[in-house]
Design a protein around this motif. Structure first.
Motif, PDB file in Angstrom:
ATOM      1  N   MET A 104     -17.263 106.645   1.419  1.00 53.58           N
ATOM      2  CA  MET A 104     -17.719 105.399   0.790  1.00 53.58           C
ATOM      3  C   MET A 104     -17.618 104.236   1.783  1.00 53.58           C
ATOM      4  SD  MET A 104     -15.950 103.376  -2.408  1.00 53.58           S
ATOM      5  CE  MET A 104     -14.544 102.920  -1.389  1.00 53.58           C
ATOM      6  N   VAL A 105     -16.487 104.134   2.485  1.00 57.69           N
ATOM      7  CA  VAL A 105     -16.280 103.052   3.455  1.00 57.69           C
ATOM      8  C   VAL A 105     -17.266 103.167   4.612  1.00 57.69           C
ATOM      9  CG1 VAL A 105     -14.651 102.061   5.107  1.00 57.69           C
ATOM     10  CG2 VAL A 105     -13.859 102.749   2.834  1.00 57.69           C
ATOM     11  N   SER A 152     -18.322 100.132  -8.339  1.00 53.61           N
ATOM     12  CA  SER A 152     -17.138  99.275  -8.393  1.00 53.61           C
ATOM     13  C   SER A 152     -16.639  98.835  -7.017  1.00 53.61           C
ATOM     14  CB  SER A 152     -16.000 100.001  -9.123  1.00 53.61           C
ATOM     15  OG  SER A 152     -15.630 101.172  -8.421  1.00 53.61           O
ATOM     16  N   HIS A 153     -17.341  99.209  -5.931  1.00 51.03           N
ATOM     17  CA  HIS A 153     -16.904  98.815  -4.593  1.00 51.03           C
ATOM     18  C   HIS A 153     -17.490  97.446  -4.251  1.00 51.03           C
ATOM     19  CE1 HIS A 153     -16.760  99.311  -0.019  1.00 51.03           C
ATOM     20  NE2 HIS A 153     -15.505  99.280  -0.431  1.00 51.03           N
ATOM     21  N   CYS A 200     -22.096 105.070  -5.357  1.00 49.75           N
ATOM     22  CA  CYS A 200     -22.049 106.347  -6.084  1.00 49.75           C
ATOM     23  C   CYS A 200     -20.728 107.071  -5.832  1.00 49.75           C
ATOM     24  CB  CYS A 200     -23.214 107.245  -5.665  1.00 49.75           C
ATOM     25  SG  CYS A 200     -24.811 106.713  -6.304  1.00 49.75           S
ATOM     26  N   LEU A 201     -20.169 106.895  -4.636  1.00 47.62           N
ATOM     27  CA  LEU A 201     -18.910 107.556  -4.278  1.00 47.62           C
ATOM     28  C   LEU A 201     -17.694 106.804  -4.815  1.00 47.62           C
ATOM     29  CD1 LEU A 201     -19.842 108.440  -0.594  1.00 47.62           C
ATOM     30  CD2 LEU A 201     -19.362 110.098  -2.397  1.00 47.62           C
ATOM     31  N   VAL A 210     -27.485 111.397  -5.462  1.00 53.37           N
ATOM     32  CA  VAL A 210     -27.081 112.794  -5.658  1.00 53.37           C
ATOM     33  C   VAL A 210     -25.566 112.987  -5.687  1.00 53.37           C
ATOM     34  CG1 VAL A 210     -29.218 113.768  -4.724  1.00 53.37           C
ATOM     35  CG2 VAL A 210     -27.298 113.301  -3.183  1.00 53.37           C
ATOM     36  N   GLU A 211     -24.804 112.003  -5.212  1.00 58.88           N
ATOM     37  CA  GLU A 211     -23.337 112.126  -5.241  1.00 58.88           C
ATOM     38  C   GLU A 211     -22.719 111.277  -6.342  1.00 58.88           C
ATOM     39  OE1 GLU A 211     -21.251 113.026  -1.372  1.00 58.88           O
ATOM     40  OE2 GLU A 211     -22.883 111.746  -0.660  1.00 58.88           O
ATOM     41  N   LEU A 212     -23.557 110.826  -7.251  1.00 62.16           N
ATOM     42  CA  LEU A 212     -23.066 110.036  -8.382  1.00 62.16           C
ATOM     43  C   LEU A 212     -22.222 110.918  -9.292  1.00 62.16           C
ATOM     44  CD1 LEU A 212     -23.356 107.195  -9.675  1.00 62.16           C
ATOM     45  CD2 LEU A 212     -25.324 108.088 -10.937  1.00 62.16           C
ATOM     46  N   GLY A 213     -21.070 110.413  -9.702  1.00 59.48           N
ATOM     47  CA  GLY A 213     -20.218 111.159 -10.625  1.00 59.48           C
ATOM     48  C   GLY A 213     -20.625 110.890 -12.061  1.00 59.48           C
TER      49      GLY A 213
END
Length: 490
Positions: free
Chosen positions: A319-320, A354-355, A347-348, A212-215
């Motif tokens: 995200m962390v 990419s994390h 997602c964040l 739900v927090e996907l950009g």
């Protein structure tokens, strides 16, 4: 049609399927193919299900190069090349054959023709495994056909009845696969159709809540908002519709996160938000300290506390926190929660998926669950991140990631299922003939390995978790902390 019926060999079938796919792609020539509609569809379905085993048994699995059909060898390598080159080319052509079969079915599914034939539950169950490996990367394979089916009302009805398809789409939507967006498209189409929404909601909701927090994802902006709207479409009536308490809690969490918290934080002053950020930073430091002392459960609780306080705008900090909490779940042997938190962290990330740390943690969690393809994709993305972040030209790939790649590449090899089936058949022959069955040394070794693996199931399911060095550090820290507590109490 004669070639498609298998009058000669799989090489000619590959040509026939490709030709029929091209003809079926155009309006002017579609009807010529449609004259044989039922037979074409049945043959394409059968070929898609069996072609890999046929190619493996008749060619790739034949290790003695002198026993391979010379005609096939010459076609594959033009007469120049060893068995390794022939294997690579055979794998490529087998993958193309399967994907072109699915493309031919796509041509009929686009026009909503013969959906009852294409959507037989037995075929849909096998369809999930037709992803083409890493060979035919330009084809979406199974998910491409599933998405076409989801565009039609009848197609959605058939897809909603296949639990296996739904679970595979959900796994795809929470992966770093190139076709992730197609999996999300399928889920949204099913959720927005009132005829299928309530059949699949209880399975889908527990997966897509993590998205739900996907950009932006590819050319799809604000995808998280679209997912949120689909989940909360009838939230006020959902207490009657959905009896499952876990689903109810998932919906409540989405509502609290995307509606209630957003409203509250909009009314907060910048000073108040800054105070929250400072407090979150302090709690995070406590959690990190507890983690390195080996107090994993306590650290997990602290990361959760920090997430509940962290402002929604602080995407990087959240995200962390999610990624660190995923590591706690890994150490506590809870892969489902680790996948969930790693997905939220990814997602964040900017851009999405990419994390690096989250990719590696989710790869380990998928490995624990036996989802080799998803684990492999995340591990590849993790290594790509290592290469891009390398300061020097010489980039050293971490040993543990190389081990994971090796393990999952073997498990997801295009012919893995055919090899397993053939090896099992050979093992049975050895047992039935009481040693009279002759096989070469390689076959004997494989049979023996299969026997050992079946007897020792822990060997099969053992995941490649965090490095042993880190685990030893955690254990030493835990022992030191216990000694300190005893000393203070004395």
């Amino acid at each position: 049609m004669e070639l498609l019926r298998g009058k000669i060999s799989w090489v000619e079938q590959r040509v026939a399927v490709r030709a029929l796919g091209h003809l079926a792609s155009y309006e002017k020539t579609f009807e010529a193919v449609a004259k044989y509609e039922e037979e074409v569809i049945k043959l394409a379905m059968k070929l898609a299900c069996t072609c890999l085993e046929v190619v493996y048994v008749n060619f790739v699995g034949v290790k003695n190069i002198n026993k391979r059909v010379k005609y096939h060898c010459d076609l594959l390598t033009r007469g120049i090349g060893d068995s390794e080159m022939e294997d690579r080319k055979g794998e490529e052509w087998a993958s193309q054959l399967q994907c072109w079969c699915l493309y031919l079915l796509n041509c009929f599914a686009c026009k909503e023709r013969s959906l009852s034939l294409i959507c037989k539950q037995d075929f849909l169950g096998k369809l999930c495994g037709m992803w083409g490996g890493l060979v035919n990367h330009s084809s979406p394979a199974w998910v491409g056909l599933v998405r076409i089916l989801c565009y039609s009302k009848d197609g959605r009805k058939y897809i909603a009845e296949s639990k296996e398809i739904i679970e595979n789409i959900c796994n795809l939507s929470r992966s770093s696969d190139d076709w992730q967006y197609m999996g999300i498209d399928c889920l949204l189409l099913l959720l927005n159709d009132q005829n299928t929404r309530y059949k699949v909601f209880e399975i889908i909701a527990l997966f897509v809540i993590d998205l739900v927090e996907l950009g932006s994802l590819g050319d799809r902006p604000n995808l998280g908002e679209t997912i949120t709207k689909a989940l909360l479409l009838d939230y006020k009536q959902s207490k009657v519709k959905f009896r499952n308490q876990t689903v109810q809690k998932a919906l409540q969490d989405v509502w609290n996160l995307k509606v209630e918290r957003r409203k509250k934080e909009k009314l907060m002053s910048e000073e108040k938000l800054e105070e929250k950020r400072v407090l979150v930073c302090l709690i995070k430091q406590e959690a990190n300290h507890m983690f390195w002392l080996g107090e994993i459960e306590e650290a997990l609780a602290k990361y959760t506390e920090a997430l509940d306080l962290c402002p929604l705008k602080s995407r990087k900090e959240r995200m962390v926190l999610y990624s660190n909490r995923a590591q706690c779940h890994l150490l506590l042997r809870d892969p489902d929660c680790a996948i969930s938190d790693s997905t939220r962290a990814l997602c964040l990330a900017t851009p999405a998926n990419s994390h690096s740390k989250s990719l590696w943690r989710r790869s380990q969690a998928y490995d624990m669950k036996g989802l080799a393809k998803e684990s492999l994709m995340d591990c590849i993305m993790f290594i790509n991140g290592c290469i891009k972040s390398g300061v020097t030209k010489r980039v050293k790939i971490p040993y543990y990631a190389a081990r994971m790649i090796s393990k999952q590449m073997d498990a997801t090899w295009l012919f893995a299922a055919a090899r397993s089936k053939t090896t099992g058949s050979q093992a049975r022959k050895v047992k039935e003939s009481d040693g009279d069955y002759e096989c070469n040394n390689d076959e004997q070794q494989r049979c023996e390995m299969m026997r050992v693996m079946m007897e020792n199931k822990d060997f099969l399911s053992e995941p490649l978790l965090v490095k042993e060095v880190n685990r030893r550090k955690v254990e030493r820290a835990r022992r030191r902390s216990k000694k300190a507590v005893i000393a203070r109490s004395m």
